[in-house]
Design a protein around this motif. Structure first.
Motif, PDB file in Angstrom:
ATOM      1  N   LYS A 149       0.824  -1.210   0.000  1.00  0.00           N
ATOM      2  CA  LYS A 149       0.000   0.000   0.000  1.00  0.00           C
ATOM      3  C   LYS A 149       0.857   1.258   0.000  1.00  0.00           C
ATOM      4  N   GLU A 150       2.006   1.204   0.697  1.00  0.00           N
ATOM      5  CA  GLU A 150       2.858   2.391   0.795  1.00  0.00           C
ATOM      6  C   GLU A 150       3.779   2.548  -0.408  1.00  0.00           C
ATOM      7  N   LYS A 151       4.469   1.464  -0.788  1.00  0.00           N
ATOM      8  CA  LYS A 151       5.484   1.565  -1.833  1.00  0.00           C
ATOM      9  C   LYS A 151       4.906   1.440  -3.242  1.00  0.00           C
ATOM     10  N   LEU A 152       3.883   0.605  -3.381  1.00  0.00           N
ATOM     11  CA  LEU A 152       3.283   0.425  -4.700  1.00  0.00           C
ATOM     12  C   LEU A 152       2.048   1.298  -4.878  1.00  0.00           C
ATOM     13  N   LYS A 153       1.656   2.006  -3.807  1.00  0.00           N
ATOM     14  CA  LYS A 153       0.440   2.828  -3.824  1.00  0.00           C
ATOM     15  C   LYS A 153      -0.753   1.966  -4.228  1.00  0.00           C
ATOM     16  N   GLU A 154      -0.776   0.743  -3.706  1.00  0.00           N
ATOM     17  CA  GLU A 154      -1.790  -0.226  -4.107  1.00  0.00           C
ATOM     18  C   GLU A 154      -2.775  -0.447  -2.953  1.00  0.00           C
ATOM     19  N   GLU A 155      -3.747   0.467  -2.835  1.00  0.00           N
ATOM     20  CA  GLU A 155      -4.732   0.379  -1.756  1.00  0.00           C
ATOM     21  C   GLU A 155      -5.693  -0.791  -1.953  1.00  0.00           C
ATOM     22  N   THR A 156      -5.697  -1.348  -3.165  1.00  0.00           N
ATOM     23  CA  THR A 156      -6.644  -2.433  -3.456  1.00  0.00           C
ATOM     24  C   THR A 156      -6.102  -3.804  -3.075  1.00  0.00           C
ATOM     25  N   ALA A 157      -4.924  -3.872  -2.436  1.00  0.00           N
ATOM     26  CA  ALA A 157      -4.382  -5.168  -1.992  1.00  0.00           C
ATOM     27  C   ALA A 157      -5.263  -5.716  -0.866  1.00  0.00           C
ATOM     28  N   VAL A 158      -5.902  -6.853  -1.112  1.00  0.00           N
ATOM     29  CA  VAL A 158      -6.860  -7.418  -0.158  1.00  0.00           C
ATOM     30  C   VAL A 158      -6.486  -8.864   0.154  1.00  0.00           C
ATOM     31  N   PRO A 159      -6.207  -9.187   1.437  1.00  0.00           N
ATOM     32  CA  PRO A 159      -5.887 -10.581   1.782  1.00  0.00           C
ATOM     33  C   PRO A 159      -7.108 -11.484   1.599  1.00  0.00           C
ATOM     34  N   ILE A 160      -6.903 -12.624   0.968  1.00  0.00           N
ATOM     35  CA  ILE A 160      -7.960 -13.648   0.923  1.00  0.00           C
ATOM     36  C   ILE A 160      -7.506 -14.880   1.716  1.00  0.00           C
ATOM     37  N   GLN A 161      -6.328 -14.748   2.335  1.00  0.00           N
ATOM     38  CA  GLN A 161      -5.793 -15.791   3.220  1.00  0.00           C
ATOM     39  C   GLN A 161      -5.083 -15.132   4.398  1.00  0.00           C
ATOM     40  N   LEU A 162      -4.912 -15.910   5.473  1.00  0.00           N
ATOM     41  CA  LEU A 162      -4.112 -15.482   6.618  1.00  0.00           C
ATOM     42  C   LEU A 162      -3.187 -16.624   7.017  1.00  0.00           C
ATOM     43  N   PRO A 163      -1.950 -16.329   7.407  1.00  0.00           N
ATOM     44  CA  PRO A 163      -1.055 -17.408   7.848  1.00  0.00           C
ATOM     45  C   PRO A 163      -1.399 -17.864   9.268  1.00  0.00           C
ATOM     46  N   ILE A 164      -1.230 -19.140   9.523  1.00  0.00           N
ATOM     47  CA  ILE A 164      -1.367 -19.682  10.879  1.00  0.00           C
ATOM     48  C   ILE A 164       0.043 -19.889  11.412  1.00  0.00           C
ATOM     49  N   GLY A 165       0.392 -19.120  12.432  1.00  0.00           N
ATOM     50  CA  GLY A 165       1.750 -19.175  12.955  1.00  0.00           C
ATOM     51  C   GLY A 165       2.683 -18.334  12.103  1.00  0.00           C
ATOM     52  N   GLU A 199      -9.131 -21.404  17.415  1.00  0.00           N
ATOM     53  CA  GLU A 199      -9.919 -20.490  18.246  1.00  0.00           C
ATOM     54  C   GLU A 199      -9.248 -19.138  18.436  1.00  0.00           C
ATOM     55  N   ASN A 200      -7.929 -19.154  18.594  1.00  0.00           N
ATOM     56  CA  ASN A 200      -7.227 -17.884  18.847  1.00  0.00           C
ATOM     57  C   ASN A 200      -7.145 -16.987  17.614  1.00  0.00           C
ATOM     58  N   MET A 201      -7.633 -17.485  16.460  1.00  0.00           N
ATOM     59  CA  MET A 201      -7.602 -16.672  15.238  1.00  0.00           C
ATOM     60  C   MET A 201      -8.991 -16.417  14.658  1.00  0.00           C
ATOM     61  N   ILE A 202     -10.022 -16.948  15.321  1.00  0.00           N
ATOM     62  CA  ILE A 202     -11.383 -16.785  14.792  1.00  0.00           C
ATOM     63  C   ILE A 202     -11.764 -15.311  14.681  1.00  0.00           C
ATOM     64  N   GLU A 203     -11.482 -14.534  15.724  1.00  0.00           N
ATOM     65  CA  GLU A 203     -11.865 -13.123  15.727  1.00  0.00           C
ATOM     66  C   GLU A 203     -11.212 -12.363  14.568  1.00  0.00           C
ATOM     67  N   GLU A 204      -9.905 -12.592  14.364  1.00  0.00           N
ATOM     68  CA  GLU A 204      -9.203 -11.920  13.272  1.00  0.00           C
ATOM     69  C   GLU A 204      -9.737 -12.373  11.917  1.00  0.00           C
ATOM     70  N   ALA A 205     -10.000 -13.679  11.777  1.00  0.00           N
ATOM     71  CA  ALA A 205     -10.493 -14.215  10.505  1.00  0.00           C
ATOM     72  C   ALA A 205     -11.866 -13.633  10.163  1.00  0.00           C
ATOM     73  N   VAL A 206     -12.748 -13.544  11.160  1.00  0.00           N
ATOM     74  CA  VAL A 206     -14.089 -12.988  10.934  1.00  0.00           C
ATOM     75  C   VAL A 206     -13.976 -11.517  10.519  1.00  0.00           C
ATOM     76  N   ARG A 207     -13.107 -10.783  11.198  1.00  0.00           N
ATOM     77  CA  ARG A 207     -12.926  -9.363  10.893  1.00  0.00           C
ATOM     78  C   ARG A 207     -12.368  -9.174   9.474  1.00  0.00           C
ATOM     79  N   MET A 208     -11.372  -9.983   9.103  1.00  0.00           N
ATOM     80  CA  MET A 208     -10.752  -9.852   7.779  1.00  0.00           C
ATOM     81  C   MET A 208     -11.701 -10.296   6.660  1.00  0.00           C
TER      82      MET A 208
END
Length: 685
Positions: A149-165, A199-208
């Motif tokens: 977002k900062e270097k490429l000015k790419e505000e449209t970068a949207v995660p469709i995955q999250l890493p576990i660990g 369980e410890n990532m459910i809240e973040e996953a729901v938000r994302m």
């Protein structure tokens, strides 16, 4: 047409060492194309088949392959990451429908990442991104997205995955589309356990996921309705919306994994299939009808008139000259004749080959949307358009930057001279960024290229691949010249030698043109002063004179020549006499119009740890470097600036020394600037 919807023409692009070749190798393994995973670090990568690539552990030439994933055919081009071979990325992106941009989870958006991103922008190539190496110490998925977002000015970068660990504890991926977790337990990564989100990532996953749905809702009405009414959005609807948004440049899906540890590649291939465009999804290719001068379009229709673009030439020891071609419309058949509209000649296609790195499989035909190599055309070169003779079209060519570094090369003895010229001819036909000239004074052959490494590889190939004994000079900067004053030249060429004489008379106004515009010739002469057929000869004479400047014999650029008056003789005037007149006028102008020397300025991007910033900046400034922007990112700084190429030889060693080997940089040609007077005097001594 249904077959075309199941086809993906993609490239893998990235900064050097981000892991794109490893990503490609894993793709080939999981699709069954190979049965053993090749590694770049031990020289066994299938796609890095050249000896130089295996020795250096880098990709030098783009390599193509075809594989099957589920119901989809994927043609993959693995491209180099080093800026010296950026022309390989350029010509690959010109003919691809989509690409995967690989970022290092530790380095983030590194210098060359920005270059390949701009190249993809130039050719309007939809893309998905893959944050790699998340198992490495210091890897940070969210920081890479912030970098985008900062270097490429790419505000449209949207995660469709999250890493576990993270780092050594990276074990799996949360799929924000399907809202489940995928754990990679087996060493090869073939077996994937699909389990509920920890369980410890459910809240973040729901938000994302809510953020993903909200972003898509802004560009897709069906998603917006579900979002407003707080209804559940189905997986199929979400995938359809992501695909539409990706193809139309509304979002950049961000995925994650570790190619080396075999985590996330199958999901990446699903994303290629689900979100990147088929030939039917991209805009129709545009070209110009050479007969009418009007714009024409070609749809991806196998039954339409043939239109194809040659994007690469390669010499193969066993089958000869390979002409890599993308077919945009129509069907190209083995044994048929094709019309090269660029050369205005017919050539025969004797074979069509589907490539897998440096191995091949015969095919009978090549349909719209497909890429393969053809054998037969002897004169066709990179950028040429192939089409039907009765439906001519010329497609937009490929942009290649001017070379900035040169070396003098000569054969060790007379016997090697012919071999050297034949080898150089082959290499130049393969690589459009390579230019060969002959120094009129010394008679030496001068090779111009994109950088030190580029020329180093060329010399290695001459010696090792072609078995030629030759001597080479140290790298030399390719300077240019220009003028700084306006002036009018009244040039008359009269020669009488017994029979028919020669007569040419032209009045030409010479003036500096805008930077980086090259040469511009304008005809403002009143009708009848000089016959129309002689005007091109005057322009040709001026252009020829500009190849040899008055200061150091360098090419002259950024000059406008306006023909304002002249006269002719009914008997003695000819094209040759007016060409000589134009050349003489230009040479006089170059002497009197304040000639100056221009040097290539490089765009430099440097990534340096905070504790080494001072030393790196001090060294950069000592090289006449100019810092344009200084960005902070975590424990590192990102320096964006420019510096003269002449000062940047050996910079890799200096940068390693100033940063204890922890800084990285990329360098690409930017523009030419006037050389300071004192330095000009030193150069011309």
């Amino acid at each position: 047409m249904n077959e075309l919807s199941k086809l993906r023409e993609i490239g893998i692009v990235a900064h050097i060492d981000a892991g794109k070749t490893t990503v490609t190798e894993r793709m080939l393994f999981y699709t069954g194309k190979t049965y053993k995973m090749g590694e770049t670090h031990d020289g066994t990568a299938v796609m890095d088949w050249m000896q130089q690539e295996q020795d250096r552990g880098i990709t030098i030439t783009s390599a193509a392959t075809t594989c099957q994933w589920k119901d989809c055919t994927i043609n993959i081009i693995d491209t180099p990451g080093h800026v010296d071979f950026t022309v390989e990325v350029e010509r690959s992106l010109r003919v691809l429908d989509g690409c995967v941009v690989v970022f290092c989870g530790v380095g983030g958006v590194e210098p060359q990442s920005e270059t390949v991103w701009r190249q993809a922008d130039r050719y309007n190539v939809p893309r998905i991104t893959f944050v790699n190496k998340l198992d490495r110490t210091g890897a940070d998925f969210h920081r890479v997205i912030k970098d985008m977002k900062e270097k490429l000015k790419e505000e449209t970068a949207v995660p469709i995955q999250l890493p576990i660990g993270s780092e050594e504890n990276f074990e799996g991926i949360i799929d924000l589309v399907e809202m489940n977790a995928k754990i990679f337990n087996e060493e090869t990564g073939v077996k994937i356990d699909v389990v509920p989100i920890p369980e410890n990532m459910i809240e973040e996953a729901v938000r994302m996921r809510a953020k993903l749905v909200e972003t898509l809702g802004e560009i897709d009405e069906s998603i917006m309705e579900k979002f407003i009414e707080e209804e559940k959005v189905s997986v199929s609807l979400l995938k359809k919306a992501i695909r539409k948004a990706t193809v139309n440049f509304k979002i950049i899906p961000v995925l994650c994994g570790s190619a080396l540890k075999n985590k996330g590649i199958q999901m990446l291939m699903d994303a290629v299939k689900d979100y990147l465009p088929s030939p039917l999804d991209v805009k129709e290719v545009k070209g110009m009808n050479p007969d009418t001068g009007k714009e024409e379009i070609r749809k991806a229709d196998p039954d339409g008139p043939l239109s194809a673009l040659v994007f690469k030439i390669m010499s193969d020891t066993y089958v000869g000259r390979l002409v890599f071609t993308r077919v945009y419309s129509g069907t190209l058949k083995k044994g048929s004749y094709i019309y090269n509209r660029t050369l205005d000649k017919k050539e025969r296609v004797s074979r069509i080959l589907e490539m897998h790195a440096n191995t091949r499989k015969d095919r009978d035909l090549l349909r719209a949307g497909e890429i393969a190599a053809i054998i037969g055309p002897k004169d066709t070169s990179t950028g040429d358009t192939l089409c039907d003779e009765d439906s001519p079209i010329i497609l937009e060519n490929i942009h290649f930057p001017d070379p900035v570094v040169s070396i003098a090369i000569e054969a060790a003895d007379k016997q090697e001279e012919e071999k050297l010229m034949v080898a150089l001819s082959k290499l130049i036909s393969e690589d459009p960024s390579l230019v060969l000239t002959v120094d009129e004074t010394s008679g030496q052959s001068i090779i111009k290229g994109m950088g030190e490494l580029h020329l180093e590889v060329i010399v290695y190939r001459l010696k090792d691949e072609f078995n030629i004994k030759c001597r080479v000079s140290e790298p030399i900067v390719t300077y240019k010249e220009t003028i700084t004053k306006k002036l009018k030249i009244d040039e008359k060429y009269v020669k009488q030698s017994g029979g028919r004489g020669q007569y040419g008379h032209a009045v030409i106004k010479f003036e500096p043109a805008k930077k980086n515009t090259g040469f511009d010739f304008i005809n403002e002469i009143r009708e009848g002063r000089i016959p129309k057929e002689f005007i091109p000869a005057i322009e040709e004479g001026v252009k020829e004179a500009l190849t040899d400047g008055q200061l150091g014999g360098f090419e002259v650029t950024d000059v406008r020549a306006t023909l304002i008056d002249g006269s002719f003789h009914e008997v003695d005037s000819s094209k040759m006499s007016f060409k000589i007149t134009g050349g003489r006028a230009a040479r006089r102008a170059l002497r009197k119009a304040g000639p100056v020397l221009l040097e290539p300025i490089m765009k430099i991007d440097i990534m340096v740890p905070n504790e080494h910033l001072g030393g790196v900046l001090e060294d950069f400034n000592s090289r006449r470097g100019t810092v344009k922007e200084l960005l902070s990112s975590g424990d590192s700084h990102f320096i964006k600036g420019t510096a003269p190429l002449a000062e940047m030889f050996g910079y890799a060693t200096s940068l390693r020394s100033a940063s204890q080997g922890r800084a990285s940089y990329s360098m690409e040609p930017s523009h030419f600037e006037k050389v300071p007077r004192q330095i000009t005097e030193d150069i011309l001594k």
